[in-house]
Design an enzyme around this catalytic site. Structure first.
Site, mmCIF file in Angstrom:
data_model
loop_
_atom_site.group_PDB
_atom_site.id
_atom_site.type_symbol
_atom_site.label_atom_id
_atom_site.label_comp_id
_atom_site.label_asym_id
_atom_site.label_seq_id
_atom_site.Cartn_x
_atom_site.Cartn_y
_atom_site.Cartn_z
ATOM 1 N N HIS A 180 -15.422 -44.212 66.473
ATOM 2 C CA HIS A 180 -16.606 -44.622 67.243
ATOM 3 C C HIS A 180 -16.350 -44.359 68.734
ATOM 4 O O HIS A 180 -16.414 -45.268 69.569
ATOM 5 C CB HIS A 180 -16.899 -46.095 66.991
ATOM 6 C CG HIS A 180 -18.332 -46.481 67.185
ATOM 7 N ND1 HIS A 180 -18.976 -46.339 68.396
ATOM 8 C CD2 HIS A 180 -19.238 -46.995 66.327
ATOM 9 C CE1 HIS A 180 -20.220 -46.779 68.274
ATOM 10 N NE2 HIS A 180 -20.405 -47.175 67.019
ATOM 11 N N GLU A 311 -20.416 -39.878 66.950
ATOM 12 C CA GLU A 311 -19.687 -40.218 65.736
ATOM 13 C C GLU A 311 -19.911 -39.150 64.666
ATOM 14 O O GLU A 311 -20.984 -39.064 64.079
ATOM 15 C CB GLU A 311 -20.145 -41.579 65.223
ATOM 16 C CG GLU A 311 -20.105 -42.681 66.280
ATOM 17 C CD GLU A 311 -21.094 -43.790 65.982
ATOM 18 O OE1 GLU A 311 -21.025 -44.377 64.882
ATOM 19 O OE2 GLU A 311 -21.956 -44.062 66.845
#
Length: 348
Positions: A180, A311
Site C-alpha cells: 500500500h 497499489e
C-alpha cells in the site's frame, strides 16, 4: 551495495527491526519487520541530501494509530471482498468483516499487523531483505494456513522489486497481496507538480461501498483517462479524489509489464510501476485523520491529498467476479507475484 539492521523496539511476538539497503548510487530502501513495511525510499537530490519519496513514520507504533496502511504489505487479499464472503467449489467461505459488511485488506488481523521474520542477501546483482511468516487461519480468519514470503530487492539500476510468494497451504484459500505504497515525489505536502500516466482503457464500476459491480467502464473522455501524461492535481480536484481500480496489462496476469508512470515536474524525480497482474488501485488520501505526522514532513501535520497510493494487484473482489483474475490458491500449489518500482530523474 550494503545493508544494515537494527532493533528499534519490541512487540508481543518479539523484536521489531529496521533493515536498510543502499545501492552504489546512494538510493536507500528501509523496511520494518512490523507489517513487512516499506518505511523509506530515499533518493539523492542535487544538494547531496536524501529525500524520502514515500510516506512513513519514524516510530513503528504510529503505523497502527490510523487506517492508512502506509506502505505496508497488505493481504492475504488487498482491497475489498464484498459481503466478506466468496464461493469456491460450491463451498461458501465467510471472512472477517472490518468495513461494514465487507472484508478490507485482509481483515483486522491481516499481514500488515504481523511482525515478520527476515533474512538478508547481498550479491553482485542486488541487495535483498526477505520477510517470511506462517499465516494461520485461526488468527486472520481466512481458510487454510499458508507460508508467505515478501522480498524487497534493490539493484544498481535504482529499481526496487517486491516479490510475494505463497506456498505450503493446508487447504484452498485466496491470495492477492500488494504494498500500500504512498508516493509524493516532491519536497512539498501536495501533488501540485505531479503528473501521471496509467496504461489503462478501463476502470471498474463501484457501488456505494466501493465494491466492484462486475462492470468495466471505458475511461475515454472522463476524469479517469490517464493514457496520456496528465497533470494529477486538477484531475483529483475535478473528480473529488480517487479511490478506484484500473484495468492494466491488457487485463491479463501473465508477465511483468509497465502499468503506470508518476513524475514530479519540478524535481524531475519519477517512478515507473511494473506488475504481473491486471489491476492498479489509486487512492488520493481524500479523508485523513488529524494528528498524523509523517517523517518526511519534519514536524508538520499530514495534509489531505498529500500523496497518492498506487497499489498493484489482481483486480479487487476478483474472487466474486468472472474475468477479474484468479486469486484462488489450492492445496499443493504455490504462487508468485511481482511489483517493480523503477526510480528515475528526468533532469539529470
Amino acid at each position: 551495495m550494503k545493508i544494515s539492521c537494527e532493533i528499534i523496539g519490541k512487540v508481543d511476538s518479539g523484536d521489531v527491526s529496521k533493515i536498510s539497503m543502499e545501492n552504489n548510487n546512494g538510493v536507500v530502501i528501509s523496511t520494518l519487520t512490523t507489517g513487512a513495511t516499506l518505511q523509506e525510499f530515499l533518493v539523492p537530490m542535487e544538494t547531496g541530501a536524501l529525500k524520502n519519496i514515500v510516506l512513513g513514520f519514524s516510530d513503528f507504533e504510529d503505523y497502527y494509530k490510523n487506517n492508512l496502511c502506509a506502505c505496508q504489505s497488505i493481504g492475504r487479499v488487498a482491497g475489498r471482498i464484498g459481503k466478506a464472503s466468496y464461493t469456491h467449489n460450491m463451498v461458501l467461505y465467510s471472512l472477517p468483516k472490518n468495513e461494514g459488511d465487507n472484508c478490507l485488506h485482509g481483515g483486522p488481523k491481516g499481514m500488515q499487523v504481523q511482525n515478520w521474520n527476515y533474512v538478508t542477501n547481498l550479491n553482485d546483482d542486488y541487495v535483498e531483505t526477505k520477510f517470511i511468516r506462517r499465516l494461520y487461519s485461526s488468527v486472520d480468519g481466512f481458510p487454510g494456513d499458508v507460508t508467505v514470503s515478501i522480498s524487497y530487492r534493490l539493484n544498481n539500476n535504482n529499481r526496487l522489486t517486491i516479490l510475494f510468494e505463497a506456498f505450503d497451504v493446508t487447504e484452498s484459500t485466496v491470495f492477492n497481496p500488494t504494498n500500500h505504497v504512498y508516493f509524493n515525489l516532491s519536497d512539498k505536502q501536495d501533488l501540485s507538480s505531479h503528473e501521471l500516466q496509467i496504461y489503462s482503457d478501463y476502470r471498474l464500476e463501484l457501488d456505494s461501498e466501493l465494491i466492484p459491480t462486475g462492470q468495466k467502464i471505458n475511461v475515454d473522455e472522463t476524469n479517469y483517462d490517464f493514457r496520456k501524461t496528465t497533470d494529477l492535481l486538477p484531475r483529483i480536484e475535478a473528480n473529488n479524489g480517487f479511490d478506484d481500480a484500473f484495468v492494466v496489462g491488457g487485463g491479463t496476469c501473465d508477465h511483468v509489464k509497465e502499468v503506470a508512470i508518476l513524475h514530479d515536474k519540478e524535481s524531475g524525480d519519477g517512478i515507473e510501476i511494473f506488475s504481473n497482474r491486471n489491476g492498479l488501485v489509486i487512492f488520493t488520501m481524500d479523508d485523513i485523520e488529524d494528528n498524523i505526522y509523517f517523517a518526511r514532513d519534519k514536524g508538520k501535520m499530514a495534509k489531505r491529498r498529500e500523496a497518492i497510493a498506487m497499489e498493484a494487484q489482481t483486480l479487487p473482489d476478483a474472487v466474486n467476479h468472472k474475468g477479474f483474475g484468479d486469486i484462488i490458491l489450492d492445496k499443493g500449489h504455490s504462487v508468485n507475484y511481482e511489483i517493480g518500482f523503477q526510480y528515475f530523474n528526468s533532469s539529470r
